[in-house]
Design a protein around this motif. Structure first.
Motif, short mmCIF file in Angstrom:
data_model
loop_
_atom_site.label_atom_id
_atom_site.label_comp_id
_atom_site.label_asym_id
_atom_site.label_seq_id
_atom_site.Cartn_x
_atom_site.Cartn_y
_atom_site.Cartn_z
N TYR A 300 0.84 -1.20 0.00
CA TYR A 300 0.00 0.00 0.00
C TYR A 300 0.87 1.25 0.00
CZ TYR A 300 -3.88 3.11 1.19
OH TYR A 300 -4.82 4.11 1.17
N ALA A 301 1.91 1.25 0.83
CA ALA A 301 2.80 2.41 0.90
C ALA A 301 3.52 2.64 -0.42
CB ALA A 301 3.81 2.23 2.03
N LEU A 302 3.97 1.56 -1.04
CA LEU A 302 4.67 1.70 -2.33
C LEU A 302 3.75 2.30 -3.39
CD1 LEU A 302 6.63 -1.68 -2.38
CD2 LEU A 302 7.62 0.61 -2.19
N GLN A 303 2.48 1.92 -3.36
CA GLN A 303 1.55 2.41 -4.37
C GLN A 303 1.13 3.86 -4.11
OE1 GLN A 303 -1.38 -0.84 -4.07
NE2 GLN A 303 -0.93 -1.31 -6.21
N HIS A 304 1.03 4.25 -2.83
CA HIS A 304 0.48 5.56 -2.52
C HIS A 304 1.51 6.60 -2.11
CE1 HIS A 304 -3.07 2.94 -2.31
NE2 HIS A 304 -3.77 4.01 -2.59
#
Length: 476
Positions: A300-304
């Motif tokens: 999630y962090a990598l995407q956002h």
């Protein structure tokens, strides 16, 4: 002089090829397939389940498919040693495989998400017993010198499942049906059962004494794990914190009750910091607990935070599994026990370094740090997990070795379950929610990764304590 004593610090003559020799090939295949059932089933179901929800409805129940599987896998693992003692390993494994197949067929033929959940419950119960007993059988089926190679082979299976599982399940789901992706576990379980019949001796219980299965303690432990898992679905910090506190209290009381029982589930020195077994089991719980924050939030962090697409984010997440498997193979190839023990102590250090790297990356925005951080985290598990598992078996009393061995995968799953709930609470406390500003997300990820780093650092202390105590006993 025993084999273990003569092997200590000495060159090992065995190589990987010995696992494939006729006297070991069937046992190697059986245990790897038992682990493979767990690994591939996890990736198959997670890939195919969204499509099943689209057909059957019940999207609100999606998270329960994992929750029920995990809870009953933990309960099944806790029952495994007692069932082996009462009924024998062969009968227990065959019965557990039957329960797993029944759950799989129920999910395959499901007409609603409720049917899928019932199937997942049975899958978890069966696979929890299978995974636990596959660990317990390692020291029975293999000489001590081959145990590191067995753990290395199982690491290869996990790596294959991590990459091949989603691809195969995705292809079956897209070009055939999600039910086909679910069903593929059935022939694998049938092969596993046939191998169990071939290699596990037909014998009665190891002990003629008839003991009762401690259902009350199993129910209490299962309820606590369920409460921990359910806490992640609640809104509001206070209800989540309250549920986690209640679950923690139940777990503490259950462990104390188990220690005082004449028919314990846990080994007698479990979590005692004055024994190498007790200190080591803390490492077994704390390392997965620390890594759970990454498992839940990294993609999630990598995407956002860094605007990566799903493929790139998934690939970076998978680096950890590749590093784990690769480093586990390297450690299993070391020819001295002393060298493997040194690598064991480096494991929690590398995990701490990897999580610290993710913490720095979340603050600085340095995407390039994520790759070495993931490599370090994976190497932390690869360097330590197989050797740690073997050491826990060796420092156990002979009468308790089955309980200790069966607890290893069970405590690992419990660590991940507890960590997912705890770091979910941490993130929610910091404002984690849909459509949050990047500044809030960055703060939440900083709190999660920093908290995980602290937990991993504590595992270093327990690892050092374990090494010191084991060395004093001549086991390290």
């Amino acid at each position: 002089m025993t084999e273990m004593e003569s092997d200590h610090g000495a060159d090992l003559a065995s190589g990987w090829g010995e696992l494939l020799q006729p006297q070991n090939l069937a046992a190697t295949t059986t245990l790897c397939l038992g682990v493979g059932l767990f690994a591939f089933n996890e990736f198959f179901i997670s890939t195919a389940l969204p499509t099943a929800v689209g057909e059957l409805g019940g999207a609100a129940l999606l998270s329960w498919a994992l929750t029920l599987y995990l809870v009953f896998a933990i309960v099944g693992g806790m029952m495994a040693a007692d069932m082996k003692r009462r009924f024998g390993a062969r009968a227990t494994l065959l019965a557990a495989a039957g329960v797993f197949v029944a759950g799989t067929l129920l999910a395959v033929t499901a007409g609603s998400m409720v049917d899928v959940l019932a199937g997942r419950l049975l899958q978890g119960a069966g696979e929890g017993v299978v995974a636990a007993l596959c660990y317990a059988l390692i020291p029975e089926l293999f000489p001590s010198r081959l145990v590191p190679k067995v753990f290395g082979a199982e690491a290869m299976v996990w790596a294959l499942a991590a990459f091949g599982g989603p691809v195969l399940a995705g292809a079956l789901t897209e070009y055939w049906s999600w039910r086909a992706a679910f069903f593929i576990s059935v022939p694998a379980a049938a092969i596993f059962a046939a191998l169990v019949v071939a290699i596990v001796p037909r014998r009665g219980p190891a002990s003629p004494a008839r003991t009762t299965i401690p259902f009350s303690r199993l129910f209490a432990a299962g309820t606590a794990i369920l409460m921990i898992s359910v806490s992640g679905t609640l809104d509001g910090v206070v209800p989540v914190a309250g549920l986690l506190a209640a679950a923690g209290a139940i777990l503490v009381l259950t462990v104390r009750s188990d220690i005082a029982s004449s028919n314990p589930v846990l080994p007698s020195q479990a979590f005692w910091v004055s024994s190498p077994l007790g200190a080591g089991l803390w490492v077994v719980v704390l390392m997965p607990l620390a890594h759970a924050g990454t498992s839940v939030f990294l993609v999630y962090a990598l995407q956002h935070l860094w605007d990566l697409g799903p493929t790139a984010a998934g690939a970076l997440s998978a680096v950890m599994a590749v590093s784990w498997s690769s480093s586990a193979i390297v450690v299993a190839s070391l020819r001295t026990r002393t060298a493997r023990h040194r690598m064991l102590l480096a494991g929690p250090v590398l995990l701490t370094a990897g999580l610290a790297g993710l913490t720095v990356a979340s603050v600085s925005g340095a995407l390039w740090l994520v790759l070495p951080a993931q490599i370090a985290s994976g190497a932390g598990f690869g360097f330590s997990w197989g050797t740690l598992s073997q050491l826990m078996m060796e420092v156990s009393d002979d009468a308790e070795r089955d309980r200790t061995s069966a607890m290893l995968p069970t405590l690992q799953s419990a660590g991940y379950a507890i960590g997912a709930a705890v770091f979910g609470l941490v993130a929610n406390t910091m404002g984690f929610a849909e459509d949050m500003p990047d500044t809030v997300l960055k703060t939440a990820m900083l709190a999660v990764f920093a908290g995980a780093t602290l937990v991993a650092a504590v595992s270093i202390l327990f690892g050092l304590r374990m090494g010191s105590l084991a060395r004093a006993q001549g086991r390290f």
